[in-house]
Write an enzyme that holds these catalytic residues in place. Sequence first.
Site, PDB file in Angstrom:
ATOM      1  N   HIS B 238       9.405 -27.771 -29.609  1.00 52.73           N
ATOM      2  CA  HIS B 238      10.507 -28.346 -30.387  1.00 52.73           C
ATOM      3  C   HIS B 238       9.931 -29.188 -31.522  1.00 52.73           C
ATOM      4  CE1 HIS B 238      13.613 -31.355 -31.251  1.00 52.73           C
ATOM      5  NE2 HIS B 238      14.497 -30.553 -30.716  1.00 52.73           N
ATOM      6  N   ARG B 294      13.214 -24.989 -33.397  1.00 50.89           N
ATOM      7  CA  ARG B 294      12.744 -24.173 -32.284  1.00 50.89           C
ATOM      8  C   ARG B 294      12.839 -22.715 -32.696  1.00 50.89           C
ATOM      9  NH1 ARG B 294      16.797 -25.497 -27.435  1.00 50.89           N
ATOM     10  NH2 ARG B 294      17.929 -27.187 -28.477  1.00 50.89           N
ATOM     11  N   LYS B 297      16.269 -20.693 -33.596  1.00 50.54           N
ATOM     12  CA  LYS B 297      17.360 -21.624 -33.873  1.00 50.54           C
ATOM     13  C   LYS B 297      17.576 -21.689 -35.386  1.00 50.54           C
ATOM     14  CE  LYS B 297      18.752 -24.850 -31.324  1.00 50.54           C
ATOM     15  NZ  LYS B 297      20.086 -25.176 -30.780  1.00 50.54           N
ATOM     16  N   ASP B 300      17.449 -26.858 -40.313  1.00 48.63           N
ATOM     17  CA  ASP B 300      18.127 -28.164 -40.327  1.00 48.63           C
ATOM     18  C   ASP B 300      17.259 -29.111 -41.153  1.00 48.63           C
ATOM     19  OD1 ASP B 300      18.805 -30.863 -39.741  1.00 48.63           O
ATOM     20  OD2 ASP B 300      19.355 -30.407 -37.678  1.00 48.63           O
ATOM     21  N   CYS B 302      16.550 -32.157 -41.144  1.00 47.89           N
ATOM     22  CA  CYS B 302      15.699 -33.185 -40.541  1.00 47.89           C
ATOM     23  C   CYS B 302      14.313 -32.639 -40.193  1.00 47.89           C
ATOM     24  CB  CYS B 302      16.369 -33.824 -39.323  1.00 47.89           C
ATOM     25  SG  CYS B 302      16.432 -32.804 -37.842  1.00 47.89           S
ATOM     26  N   TYR B 303      14.227 -31.327 -39.956  1.00 51.26           N
ATOM     27  CA  TYR B 303      12.913 -30.747 -39.646  1.00 51.26           C
ATOM     28  C   TYR B 303      12.017 -30.640 -40.874  1.00 51.26           C
ATOM     29  CZ  TYR B 303      15.027 -29.976 -35.151  1.00 51.26           C
ATOM     30  OH  TYR B 303      15.649 -30.189 -33.950  1.00 51.26           O
ATOM     31  N   ASP B 371      22.080 -32.109 -42.440  1.00 52.45           N
ATOM     32  CA  ASP B 371      21.488 -30.989 -41.723  1.00 52.45           C
ATOM     33  C   ASP B 371      21.540 -29.732 -42.606  1.00 52.45           C
ATOM     34  OD1 ASP B 371      21.461 -28.627 -40.195  1.00 52.45           O
ATOM     35  OD2 ASP B 371      22.635 -29.428 -38.547  1.00 52.45           O
ATOM     36  N   ASP B 378      24.607 -38.113 -42.980  1.00 53.97           N
ATOM     37  CA  ASP B 378      24.520 -39.265 -42.088  1.00 53.97           C
ATOM     38  C   ASP B 378      23.198 -39.977 -42.346  1.00 53.97           C
ATOM     39  OD1 ASP B 378      22.425 -38.076 -40.420  1.00 53.97           O
ATOM     40  OD2 ASP B 378      23.996 -36.777 -39.632  1.00 53.97           O
ATOM     41  N   HIS B 381      19.902 -38.010 -41.163  1.00 52.40           N
ATOM     42  CA  HIS B 381      19.474 -36.896 -42.017  1.00 52.40           C
ATOM     43  C   HIS B 381      19.074 -37.363 -43.413  1.00 52.40           C
ATOM     44  CE1 HIS B 381      21.275 -34.373 -38.835  1.00 52.40           C
ATOM     45  NE2 HIS B 381      20.356 -33.495 -39.235  1.00 52.40           N
TER      46      HIS B 381
END
Lengths: 376, 505
Positions: B238, B294, B297, B300, B302-303, B371, B378, B381
């Site tokens: 992850h 992952r 998936k 996003d 944040c990654y 995201d 938010d 993020h």
Amino acid sequence: MFDDDELLFSERPEWSDVTPLEQYENLNPLAPIFYTDEYKDATNYLRAIVKSGEKTKRVLELTENIIKQNPAHYSAWQYRYETFITLLFPSSPPKPSKALATNPMVIAELALMDELAVRFLKTYQVWHHRRLLVALTRQPRRELGFIKKSLEADAKNYHTWSYRQWTLAFFGGAGGGGGVAVESSDENDIDFEVGEDLWAGELDFVDAMLAQDIRNNSAWHHRFFVVWGCGVREGELDRERISKRELIFVKQHISFAPNNPSAWNYLRGILRHTSTPFSSVAAFAEPYTSSKESISRDNIVDLDNPRPGEGAELPCSEALEFMADVHEAKTTEEGVNSAVEIWKNLATEHDTMRKKYWEHRIRSAHRSLNTATNAA
Amino acid sequence: MTPRPVATDAFPTATSRAQAETEAVLLKHIAAPDIQQDPVLDKTSHMQFLVRNLVQGFPSRYISQDASQPWLLFWTIQSFSSLQVALDPANKQRVIDKVMKWQHPDGGFGGGPGQAAHLLPTYASVCTLAVVGRSGTGGGWDQIDRAAIYKFFMSLKQNDGSFLVAHHSEVDVRGIYCLLVVATLLDILTPELVEGTAEFIASCQTYEGGFASASHPSYSLGGELLPHGPRPPLGEAHGGYTFCALASWVLLQPYLASIANDSRPKPAINIDSLLRWLVHMQGIDIELGGFKGRTNKLVDGCYSWWCGGAFSLLEALGVGGLQNAVSEEVPIDSGTPEGVWDDVDEGLLNRHALQEYVLSAGQHPAGGLRDKPPKNADAYHTHYCLSGLSSAQHHVFPSKLRRSQVEEAWEATDSHNDAMRKRCFSEILSWTEEEGGSHIIGGQNNRVNATHPVTNLTMTHTEQFVSYFYKQKVPARILRKKPTTSPASAPGPGTKDAPAATTTS
């Protein structure tokens, strides 16, 4: 908040002996959160209770109220657990036992957790509290059923899967039953439900999850955990047979949907775990690197090397990458040249996003070869 | 030309359907090729979003983060830093005063006043103080109870080398990352604190190459830890856990170097498989090159930090960007730049595409980052999209030259732990932004500050804070320009299976 008729704690006579404690006294803080009245009220009482150290039945009510408004309030969970333990073991240190499973307090707590886990699936604390309870009651079997059900709501939920893995490892890791260590228990007192049969349904369970979604990486990871990650259990001693079974399984799943990185990662994972050279499955991977038209379609069914399915979109970049690794591992000039050919192909056509990485692979393969040549 | 979708092999499942939906949304955010306009980082509206949160506050839905108040503040304050904005002294003081309400009498910081101490808010609180605090009365720095934090940390330690995130709580590598950053910054990292932790981190690496949340130890029936028993990871590889595990691994290097010569077997991680996993987390063109957390998936924002930012950390382990790091070993006045700079290597991820993702998909039109569309912005993020953007814009690497400068300036103390403290100090301060190494999509107006790859603070804040707690002077940085000549490519040392970076002081 969830029941309009519910009184605020400040309105309840049975709480009138407690003086609520404001969060920020004499401070007008930056970045405040706009709390609801219900939340503010309940957390003011929690602060007061934590300060006084009270651990009575009404604290369970208070913390439940807060948790339902904010399941990530870890302090409420922590205090709830401490209170619960104090009430459950008023005169002795906490001790796990199977008998606890029929204790009404424990039953009520677990029922509440069943309700909350479904509602707040993505919260760490919901799952951890459950773990603390099950570590006490030693009844893992019920958990596996519960987890299965909650995965129906969210098939890739990280907490749910890791909780399942914890349950299996804790109650029956290497060889079954080796996973238990609780400070307060001495050996003779450990009575818990273990046994191989806790694990007996796991492969079927994974099969079912992958049948639902062949791309569910959580399920692939679980398969690795079950087959390879936890040591060798009875019935799985013949590792050669297991390897063969798993290779056939993953190859078949690749053939259904070749562009599935989860399956290729599993294939790589088992090869590395068993120290099997990638070249041993080159004959399988090769057809997936060709363009679709060039694959001859005959009626020979080769179970060891299932061919790409009808709808396969080829060539598949995971297969190309795999074959490059096979070539590189030959550590010959021809091998490296073939690998470089594929990496260039990936960098310029099939997987251009990772161009820098493929270039890195090319550089390091050349470097390794030079080092090997110079050393020779 | 429309970018091709992720292949589904005519075999649709829930995963491929969710993927297709995301692709359809993202497709609308790909700049049409006929528009020659560069994407703009809308700093003004992001600042408005952040200031609104700071001054007016967070709406009621943030009640779910009431136990993460330090994070809300850290994300906001650090986003300011990324956007090159500093608070005025009065507001700094208000931040300090708020943070100090979270310190627990028994050590560490909680998620709010009266909340239990927890490793995650301890990181967020201490790092917020690194940005806005100062020494002296009311400045926060001297009010941090370091001895109590150390005691709190030790009380969470488990016999497999891991740590609970709080009493009666779970073990996971996020907590370990937070603990190690705080211990390093505050000069409270001891061998006793981290013994066995590297082994635990290593055991969290999965067969995919990334790291899981935690692992489960094996015990004997008598309850003793079996050092050679299986330690299966709990959960799949992850992005968030991988960043935390890798950064922890980097932060543990000073300790590992200090025990390098004893006879115990040393833990190891597989860097090749980690690198492979990380690069595969970057989405393809239709996903705008954003990162996912992952396998199989969705991308996003944040990654951008958790995965994108991890590439800098790999440089501390000898992977990627090595030529540049080694080039610093050549004295600047040697006059022989040939073979020193290698322009070929500008990182192993697609930095260009990652910036495009943040700029095109990560920005909410009303301010703040997110995201992916059509989600709301938010605080979380906003911060991690900006940090990720920063890591894609700048090349921050562990400079051996800088490390030796810092080491030379170290004034020895009579602490029995002096050698390891010196290593901690010099390694955390060795991170250096490569001059001329920035690639900023959309032009200089889109520039955000460089971020320290380990602490996720700015370099300056990290330096000032660390210098204060170690009571050591930090030598001035010697600025150097990249030679303008284009030399032949430099053969760097082999990166494959490179051992973890160790100091040789």
